[in-house]
Design an enzyme around this catalytic site. Structure first.
Site, mmCIF file in Angstrom:
data_model
loop_
_atom_site.group_PDB
_atom_site.id
_atom_site.type_symbol
_atom_site.label_atom_id
_atom_site.label_comp_id
_atom_site.label_asym_id
_atom_site.label_seq_id
_atom_site.Cartn_x
_atom_site.Cartn_y
_atom_site.Cartn_z
ATOM 1 C CG ASP A 148 12.124 4.012 -69.868
ATOM 2 O OD1 ASP A 148 12.707 3.053 -70.404
ATOM 3 O OD2 ASP A 148 11.986 4.115 -68.632
ATOM 4 C CG ASP A 186 17.075 -0.037 -65.901
ATOM 5 O OD1 ASP A 186 17.421 1.151 -66.030
ATOM 6 O OD2 ASP A 186 15.948 -0.450 -66.237
HETATM 7 C C1 GLA Z 1 13.494 1.295 -66.690
HETATM 8 C C2 GLA Z 1 13.827 0.850 -68.092
HETATM 9 C C3 GLA Z 1 12.625 0.175 -68.691
HETATM 10 C C4 GLA Z 1 12.240 -1.002 -67.843
HETATM 11 C C5 GLA Z 1 11.971 -0.548 -66.428
HETATM 12 C C6 GLA Z 1 11.752 -1.710 -65.517
HETATM 13 O O1 GLA Z 1 12.559 2.325 -66.697
HETATM 14 O O2 GLA Z 1 14.260 1.911 -68.870
HETATM 15 O O3 GLA Z 1 12.890 -0.234 -70.011
HETATM 16 O O4 GLA Z 1 13.274 -1.938 -67.875
HETATM 17 O O5 GLA Z 1 13.050 0.218 -65.907
HETATM 18 O O6 GLA Z 1 11.522 -1.329 -64.218
#
Ligand code: GLA
Length: 695
Positions: free
Chosen positions: A507, A440
């Protein structure tokens, strides 16, 4: 040197015609789709001077230059160049062109390569051959497109709404898409495309460029009225965006641009997308196994890690056919919420007193792969790492940059910081049998200066350090599969895609909003990379409730997964989910290898898209009803099949809503493209999915 015209490219591919000059850089006089009749000499005779891949004012160029830089006023000749060719090697496979400017004391190498998919990629490398520092401000690759190009299409977006297409009519002037987020960005241009009027999925001439770089970058489209020297000229291009003072070349030092990929197609956006897809499918990082049905626990548990509950999720997942289980954020340090723990990549003693072994072993015993989340380039102020090394963050002017999501950027250009995160990740990956990593990067880079650069900007160096960190880990753990996440959709480009096998597309798990994100992200990236998860009945992002079949029919066209606390699902929903998983498994080989077809229907409430096998022996198509329809349902057109072959059509979506049965007997590819199946009855928020098999 005798002026000569060279064609780079073979029939069917993107090609470039370059013209040699004795006293200036070769010029690109044409870029387009090569045919057996493409004739470089004719093009030069008819096409005029063209433009250098690095336009210079000294050759009568009034547009944005390809190079900007200076020597701080010490040597006045350095700010404007006139490169002279030294050693130019061009053949149909590509080019390597070496030039120099003795007054500016700069050397230039331009490389052009033909790559899989019929794309070209181009980059410049500049070298300071002088004795004083050269301050580089910009170095960009530029390509000409024909005058019949009048429209542009590129992308913008924001969190959970990535890859929003935007179109405009090209006028004189510069369309400059700058990205200063320190990562590829939700709002990246992604593929800056232009074409003949009415750019569409299935028809029309298009040209597109993509800058393969995961840091600050630019895409540019410019039309300049050059007056009597040459006809009006339109150019496409791009490069890295360098912050003030970011790159200073000492004597003998060089800087190379990212690769700039260029493609042309005569069959619309789908044709251009097919080039990028074929390119990625030929890269070593392309996934070479079936994309496993994935359950990601994020939206099921968020930070609430409880072994019993996580095991229960794994058990249920295994029962319905899931093949990979991903433990997301929350397993390390003091990470009980999003304000602490980043930077401490050690199992959290509060929630994982026995380490991760109990969950890793449980998941493996069920026969599933195990994936783990990291955010390696980040640090929370509330972390042991930050308490020990508050100076290990990117910052400028002695200020602590504003936090985003309570976090700072770990300065990977500092060797000790790099070694820290590499060491901690190595320890975790060596300790457990981990099959995949979700990587991430949840915030943008603001004021990305570094002590290693004496406080100057270090976004370029940070981006290079990210590639180095990931590459090192790839080498150490060759069996691990890597995924680029960045808040979903925030780091998707052809450079990171040389290192990862999957992207977390967005997301946004609301299937209705996801339809558009997947449709347009696929302009660059084929479906097998695009993580697509079935959410719970009510979307966390939008609050909207969507039917299960619509959620599944949307995820089917990516790397299928689930992001939902399925322990709360009804038995009926679990049974339906299991059936969808079976459909995905049955068809994923085709879905992940064929040609993507998207349709422009006049009716805004209905979309059609599908995948056709490379040999056109089979296809899967979806008719998606996004909303209520203005008119009677439009025909379910199925283009892209072999016109002279006959296909058996079967419905494969297990939901069977709306009630609709395709024709019983085989029909020809020509009729399917021309007349199509009848449109399924109006039913908003449904997908009707058919499989076609050559009889
Ligand atoms: C980001 C990612 C999500 C998740 C969150 C965790 O937003 O895109 O899929 O992993 O972080 O904090």
């Amino acid at each position: 040197m005798t002026p000569a015209a060279h064609l780079i490219g073979a029939p069917g591919e993107t090609g470039l015609v370059l013209l040699d000059h004795p006293d200036r850089l070769p010029t690109a006089v044409w870029c387009g789709v090569v045919t057996p009749d493409t004739n470089a000499e004719d093009i030069v005779t008819l096409g005029g001077h063209g433009v250098s891949l690095l336009p210079e004012a000294s050759t009568i160029w009034y547009g944005r230059p390809g190079l900007a830089g200076h020597r701080g006023g010490t040597e006045p000749g350095a700010w404007s160049t006139r490169f002279m060719p030294l050693d130019v090697a061009i053949d149909e496979h590509g080019a390597r062109m070496h030039a120099h400017d003795p007054v500016a004391a700069l050397g230039l190498v331009t490389e052009i390569e033909r790559v899989a998919g019929g794309l070209l990629r181009i980059r410049h490398t500049i070298t300071n051959t002088g004795t004083t520092p050269y301050f580089l401000e910009a170095l960009e690759v530029v390509l000409p497109v024909p005058d019949r190009v009048t429209e542009a299409l590129d992308f913008t977006g924001r969190w959970a709404r990535e890859r929003v297409p935007q179109r405009h009519r090209i006028g004189d002037g510069l369309w400059l898409r700058e990205n200063r987020r320190g990562k590829t960005g939700f709002d990246a241009a992604t593929v800056l495309t232009c074409g003949t009027p009415g750019i569409a999925f299935g028809s029309g001439e298009v040209w597109g460029v993509h800058v393969a770089w995961s840091g600050n970058h630019r895409h540019r489209l410019e039309r300049t009225p050059l007056g009597r020297i040459s006809p009006t000229i339109t150019t496409l291009g791009g490069g890295e965006l360098l912050l003030p003072g970011e790159v200073t070349l000492g004597p003998g030092e060089s800087y190379a641009t990212p690769w700039v990929y260029a493609g042309a197609a005569r069959d619309g956006l789908d044709g251009l997308a097919a080039r990028f897809h074929a390119f990625l499918r030929a890269t070593p990082a392309h996934p070479h196994s079936d994309r496993p049905v994935t359950l990601n626990v994020w939206e099921a548990v968020f930070f609430d890690h409880d072994l019993g509950r996580l095991r229960e999720l794994a058990d249920l997942a295994a029962r319905i056919g899931v093949e990979r289980y991903v433990l997301d954020d929350g397993w390390f340090g003091g990470r009980r919420h999003d304000a602490a723990g980043l930077g401490d990549w050690l199992e959290s003693p509060d929630v994982w007193p026995d380490g991760l072994a109990p969950i890793v072993e449980h998941v493996h015993a069920l026969g599933l792969q195990f994936g783990l989340w990291f955010e390696p380039e980040m640090v929370n102020a509330d972390s042991d790492l930050y308490r020990a090394h508050p100076d290990w963050i990117l910052a400028s002017g002695g200020r602590i940059p504003p936090e985003e999501r309570n976090q700072h950027i770990l300065d990977l250009t500092q060797p000790a910081a790099f070694a820290h995160v590499l060491g901690q990740m190595t320890a975790v990956l060596a300790k457990y049998d981990i099959d995949s990593v979700k990587w991430d990067h949840n915030r943008d880079v603001i004021e990305g200066g570094s002590a290693t650069a004496a406080g100057r900007p270090a976004v370029h160096a940070q981006t290079a350090a990210f590639y180095r960190l990931l590459s090192t880990l790839r080498t150490r753990f060759p069996a691990v599969e890597w995924e680029s996440c960045a808040s979903g959709g925030g780091r998707i480009d052809l450079a990171v895609l040389s290192l990862v096998s999957r992207v977390w597309t967005s997301d946004q798990n609301d299937a209705l909003a996801r339809q558009s994100i997947q449709r347009w992200t696929a302009q660059l990236v084929p479906p097998e990379y695009l993580g697509a998860h079935v959410s719970g009945p009510r979307s966390h992002q939008t609050g909207r409730r969507l039917p299960l079949d619509f959620r599944c029919g949307t995820a089917l066209f990516g790397h299928f997964g689930i992001e939902w606390d399925i322990t709360t699902a009804t038995d009926a929903d679990l049974a339906a989910l299991e059936r969808w998983i079976q459909v995905y498994k049955e068809h994923r080989a085709l879905l992940h290898s064929g040609r993507l077809i998207r349709l422009d229907l006049a009716e805004p409430g209905a979309w059609v898209h599908g995948i056709v096998a490379p040999d056109r022996s089979a296809a899967v198509f979806a008719y998606v009803q996004l909303d209520d329809l203005d008119h009677e349902p439009p025909a379910f057109l199925i283009p892209g099949l072999a016109p002279d072959r006959r296909y058996l059509v079967t419905r494969i979506d297990p939901g069977r809503r709306p009630d609709y049965t395709p024709p019983p007997g085989p029909v020809s590819g020509a009729s399917l493209a021309d007349v199509g199946l009848s449109g399924p009855p109006p039913a908003p928020l449904t997908t009707t999915i058919v499989h076609l098999r050559a009889a």
